[in-house]
Write a protein that holds these residues in place. Structure first.
Motif, mmCIF file in Angstrom:
data_model
loop_
_atom_site.group_PDB
_atom_site.id
_atom_site.type_symbol
_atom_site.label_atom_id
_atom_site.label_comp_id
_atom_site.label_asym_id
_atom_site.label_seq_id
_atom_site.Cartn_x
_atom_site.Cartn_y
_atom_site.Cartn_z
ATOM 1 N N PRO A 92 28.097 54.176 45.730
ATOM 2 C CA PRO A 92 28.986 53.561 46.744
ATOM 3 C C PRO A 92 28.384 52.276 47.315
ATOM 4 N N LEU A 93 28.204 51.316 46.432
ATOM 5 C CA LEU A 93 27.612 50.030 46.811
ATOM 6 C C LEU A 93 28.595 48.929 46.432
ATOM 7 N N PRO A 94 29.338 48.387 47.416
ATOM 8 C CA PRO A 94 30.254 47.292 47.095
ATOM 9 C C PRO A 94 29.497 46.117 46.481
ATOM 10 N N ARG A 95 30.168 45.428 45.595
ATOM 11 C CA ARG A 95 29.474 44.358 44.856
ATOM 12 C C ARG A 95 28.947 43.267 45.790
ATOM 13 N N TRP A 96 29.679 42.977 46.846
ATOM 14 C CA TRP A 96 29.221 41.899 47.740
ATOM 15 C C TRP A 96 27.914 42.291 48.414
ATOM 16 N N GLN A 97 27.788 43.587 48.723
ATOM 17 C CA GLN A 97 26.542 44.041 49.364
ATOM 18 C C GLN A 97 25.377 43.943 48.377
ATOM 19 N N PHE A 98 25.666 44.217 47.112
ATOM 20 C CA PHE A 98 24.638 44.086 46.077
ATOM 21 C C PHE A 98 24.122 42.647 46.014
ATOM 22 N N ILE A 99 25.054 41.693 45.997
ATOM 23 C CA ILE A 99 24.672 40.273 45.896
ATOM 24 C C ILE A 99 23.901 39.829 47.145
ATOM 25 N N VAL A 100 24.414 40.185 48.306
ATOM 26 C CA VAL A 100 23.733 39.772 49.550
ATOM 27 C C VAL A 100 22.331 40.405 49.615
ATOM 28 N N GLY A 101 22.243 41.671 49.230
ATOM 29 C CA GLY A 101 20.944 42.350 49.225
ATOM 30 C C GLY A 101 19.965 41.690 48.272
ATOM 31 N N LYS A 102 20.463 41.344 47.085
ATOM 32 C CA LYS A 102 19.617 40.675 46.089
ATOM 33 C C LYS A 102 19.095 39.343 46.654
ATOM 34 N N TYR A 103 20.004 38.599 47.277
ATOM 35 C CA TYR A 103 19.644 37.288 47.823
ATOM 36 C C TYR A 103 18.574 37.436 48.905
ATOM 37 N N LEU A 104 18.851 38.319 49.851
ATOM 38 C CA LEU A 104 17.909 38.470 50.965
ATOM 39 C C LEU A 104 16.554 38.994 50.479
ATOM 40 N N GLY A 105 16.580 39.830 49.452
ATOM 41 C CA GLY A 105 15.324 40.363 48.908
ATOM 42 C C GLY A 105 14.445 39.263 48.344
ATOM 43 N N LEU A 106 15.059 38.347 47.603
ATOM 44 C CA LEU A 106 14.252 37.261 47.023
ATOM 45 C C LEU A 106 13.823 36.273 48.105
ATOM 46 N N VAL A 107 14.718 36.027 49.056
ATOM 47 C CA VAL A 107 14.335 35.124 50.161
ATOM 48 C C VAL A 107 13.137 35.721 50.915
ATOM 49 N N LEU A 108 13.173 37.021 51.125
ATOM 50 C CA LEU A 108 12.048 37.685 51.801
ATOM 51 C C LEU A 108 10.756 37.501 50.998
ATOM 52 N N THR A 109 10.857 37.702 49.680
ATOM 53 C CA THR A 109 9.685 37.529 48.816
ATOM 54 C C THR A 109 9.121 36.112 48.962
ATOM 55 N N ILE A 110 10.019 35.145 48.929
ATOM 56 C CA ILE A 110 9.583 33.746 48.969
ATOM 57 C C ILE A 110 9.018 33.391 50.346
ATOM 58 N N VAL A 111 9.692 33.865 51.375
ATOM 59 C CA VAL A 111 9.214 33.562 52.740
ATOM 60 C C VAL A 111 7.817 34.161 52.951
ATOM 61 N N LEU A 163 17.825 26.911 47.219
ATOM 62 C CA LEU A 163 17.691 26.946 45.756
ATOM 63 C C LEU A 163 17.879 28.383 45.231
ATOM 64 N N THR A 164 17.423 29.362 45.997
ATOM 65 C CA THR A 164 17.619 30.773 45.612
ATOM 66 C C THR A 164 19.109 31.078 45.494
ATOM 67 N N ALA A 165 19.884 30.573 46.446
ATOM 68 C CA ALA A 165 21.337 30.816 46.419
ATOM 69 C C ALA A 165 21.959 30.174 45.188
ATOM 70 N N VAL A 166 21.468 28.966 44.844
ATOM 71 C CA VAL A 166 21.987 28.286 43.643
ATOM 72 C C VAL A 166 21.625 29.102 42.395
ATOM 73 N N ALA A 167 20.358 29.544 42.318
ATOM 74 C CA ALA A 167 19.912 30.336 41.163
ATOM 75 C C ALA A 167 20.699 31.644 41.086
ATOM 76 N N LEU A 168 20.947 32.244 42.236
ATOM 77 C CA LEU A 168 21.708 33.499 42.284
ATOM 78 C C LEU A 168 23.125 33.284 41.756
ATOM 79 N N PHE A 169 23.721 32.165 42.154
ATOM 80 C CA PHE A 169 25.075 31.864 41.682
ATOM 81 C C PHE A 169 25.110 31.808 40.156
ATOM 82 N N PHE A 170 24.152 31.074 39.589
ATOM 83 C CA PHE A 170 24.145 30.968 38.120
ATOM 84 C C PHE A 170 23.783 32.298 37.471
#
Lengths: 272, 322
Positions: A92-111, A163-170
């Motif tokens: 029960p994981l909506p796709r938008w939550q998956f994408i937002v979670g993925k994004y925030l996870g990588l941003v956290l790693t980078i930060v 740049l993470t958001a751009v990479a995520l989009f692609f």
């Protein structure tokens, strides 16, 4: 529940990257370069602090770019390649939550990585400050451990988040990590020169239509060069608060738009 | 309520680059799966089994028709709260241990803290991986990964469990374990839907089966109904006039001459034997025996696919009807 699910996905991404050897290779290489700047600084009398700041910030940005691009382009496509996405999206994981979670996870790693490298740079500058004679300090444009450095690293972090958001989009768009890599690097390079592209018609004699198209590209792609405060901070030049606020706002809004675009693309995707 | 309802489900995939043409993988599929029991979705490779399951899970979008899971439209996040799914040849995250993976997935179902850990542990114990729970998944064998896949499919205590080729690539012991697991899930009152092309497994497990061919449902029912339908009847008679044998050729699936005037006629599935026996008697033949022919699910499967090949246990030969 929404926030919890996003946080779970983000934490999982962070954990995956923390256990990834590639990350350690990049971070280790970056720390080595920052340390090497001490040696370089000793070769240039009186300029050592400036060089260390300059090199240190460049290394933080460069290592961050490597992490962002190489981890970002595989953010979604790797899940698709190894087919773990099939099990995950049956939950029960909506796709938008998956994408937002993925994004925030990588941003956290980078930060976290940018923060670690910034701490290393500050420790080194503190050491130089402690070792320096008053006469040497007087010749510096700005204090060794100048708090403005934090501003520069903050802007680097925002640039990397964009740049993470751009990479995520692609990554959400293409099944091939290689294709995502090519697109992301292409957009980054174009974005670095976006201000030049906007002024293309002023500097190059070209048909009006070409100038307009090139200028339009310059306005559309993210203006990555706008986040570069290294020169100002290293030379102790003033950085207007309005510039920082506007640029940060631009970065956040652009990143949010790219994440929304990634969600729209990913929501329509099918998994055979 | 039917845990799974499929109504006219159709899925086309475009094929070709310059002038893409639709390839129909699933064609107007309709069936309901009643609550409880095990439903087997059978079919040869490329029949559309996995495509159907992915349509049920909203991993693919239908070209036409619709599907419902636990009373809600396929793709409804709420329905997935009570759904467990094992994909074909599952792969997970190499950097995680089985325990971490199960806790991650249990968290997505909304379980927290100690409850989350307990559910992950219980699911792993149930599939026999309790002792290996802290080993990284990259060290797991294929059979162990399959067990992890089963564990993650039951971590949320689902009402409906969908398993895509759950026995694929497993050794005999692994297959037996998965069979036992499916039967245990059934005994707990859960509904199990699984796809397979291994008919012996389906025969042992399924209360109902649906047979797919080229994206269409060509047969559906209990194993008993399908095998009865596929089996037909053997009628043996002596003193059968040759003229009757010639006339009967159009009515029977196969005629075998046993001795002079003694013949065995195979009546097609669904063909009632009484009129044929009456005609035999009218022609002056003497009835020797009438025997229903037991058929396996394989017979039913091949019969449904239109390749009517039957194994006759009494003769031990394999005969193909025209």
């Amino acid at each position: 529940m929404t926030v919890r699910r996003i946080a779970l996905v983000a934490w999982h991404v962070f954990k995956e990257h923390v256990r990834d050897r590639v990350l350690y290779a990049i971070a280790g290489f970056a720390l080595l370069l920052v340390a090497a700047s001490i040696l370089l600084g000793q070769l240039t009398a009186g300029e050592d602090v400036k060089i260390i700041k300059d090199l240190g910030l460049a290394v933080i940005e460069g290592a961050g770019l490597l992490m962002t691009i190489f981890l970002g382009v595989g953010l979604v496509s790797r899940e698709i390649d190894r087919r773990s996405i099939i099990s995950l999206l049956a939950k029960p994981l909506p796709r938008w939550q998956f994408i937002v979670g993925k994004y925030l996870g990588l941003v956290l790693t980078i930060v976290v990585n940018v923060a670690a490298m910034t701490v290393a740079l500050f420790l080194m500058l503190k050491y130089l400050d402690w070792r320096a004679l008053p006469v040497e300090r007087a010749a510096w444009d700005a204090a060794a451990a100048d708090p403005h450095l934090l501003l520069a690293t903050l802007m680097i972090a925002i640039e990397l988040a964009l740049l993470t958001a751009v990479a995520l989009f692609f990554s959400a768009f293409s099944s091939s990590a290689l294709l995502s890599l090519a697109f992301t690097i292409g957009i980054y390079v174009t974005g670095v020169f976006s201000l030049d592209l906007r002024r293309f018609g002023d500097t190059v004699e070209a048909p009006s239509i070409v100038s307009h198209v090139v200028a339009a590209i310059g306005w559309i792609v993210p203006a990555f060069s706008a986040f570069d405060l290294k020169a100002q901070v290293v030379h102790g030049l003033p950085v207007p608060a309005s510039y920082v606020t506007l640029t940060a706002g631009y970065g956040v809004i652009y990143a949010a738009a790219a994440v929304v675009a990634a969600i729209l693309v990913f929501s329509r995707r099918e998994f055979t | 309520m039917f845990p799974v309802r499929v109504l006219g489900l159709t899925k086309d995939f475009p094929q070709g680059f310059w002038r893409p043409r639709p390839h129909r993988a699933v064609d107007g599929l309709s069936f309901d799966i009643p609550e409880g029991g095990v439903f087997g979705l059978l079919g040869p490779n490329g029949a559309g089994k996995s495509t159907t399951l992915k349509l049920l899970l909203d991993l693919l979008r239908p070209t036409a028709g619709r599907a419902e899971i636990l009373g809600r439209p396929a793709g409804d996040v709420g329905a997935r709260q009570r759904l467990g799914f094992l994909p074909e040849n599952p792969t997970f995250y190499d950097h995680l241990t089985a325990e971490e993976l199960l806790e991650y997935f249990a968290g997505l179902f909304g379980y927290r803290g100690e409850d989350r850990r307990a559910r992950a542990g219980a699911a792993l114990d149930r599939v026999g991986l309790g002792a290996d729970r802290r080993r990284p998944l990259r060290q797991y064998s294929k059979g162990m990964v399959q067990r992890v896949g089963l564990a993650q499919a039951i971590v949320n205590d689902p009402a409906l469990v969908i398993l895509d080729e759950p026995m694929s690539g497993l050794d005999p012991i692994g297959r037996r374990d998965v069979r036992e697991m499916i039967l245990a899930l059934r005994d707990e009152g859960r509904t199990v839907l699984f796809s397979s092309h291994i008919l012996s497994d389906a025969e042992q497990l399924c209360s109902r089966v649906g047979i797919l061919a080229k994206g269409r449902l060509v047969a559906e029912g209990t194993v008993g109904e399908l095998t009865r339908h596929a089996g037909g009847t053997d009628v043996t008679a002596s003193d059968v006039p040759t003229a009757f044998v010639d006339r009967a050729a159009a009515r029977v699936r196969k005629t075998s001459r046993i001795a002079d005037g003694r013949y065995r006629f195979e009546l097609a599935p669904g063909e009632r034997p009484e009129p044929f026996i009456a005609d035999l008697a009218a022609a002056g033949a003497a009835l020797v025996s009438v025997a229903p022919v037991g058929a396996s699910l394989e017979d039913a499967f091949l019969h449904a696919l239109g390749n009517d090949v039957r194994v006759d246990d009494t003769r031990g030969d394999r005969s193909a009807a025209s």
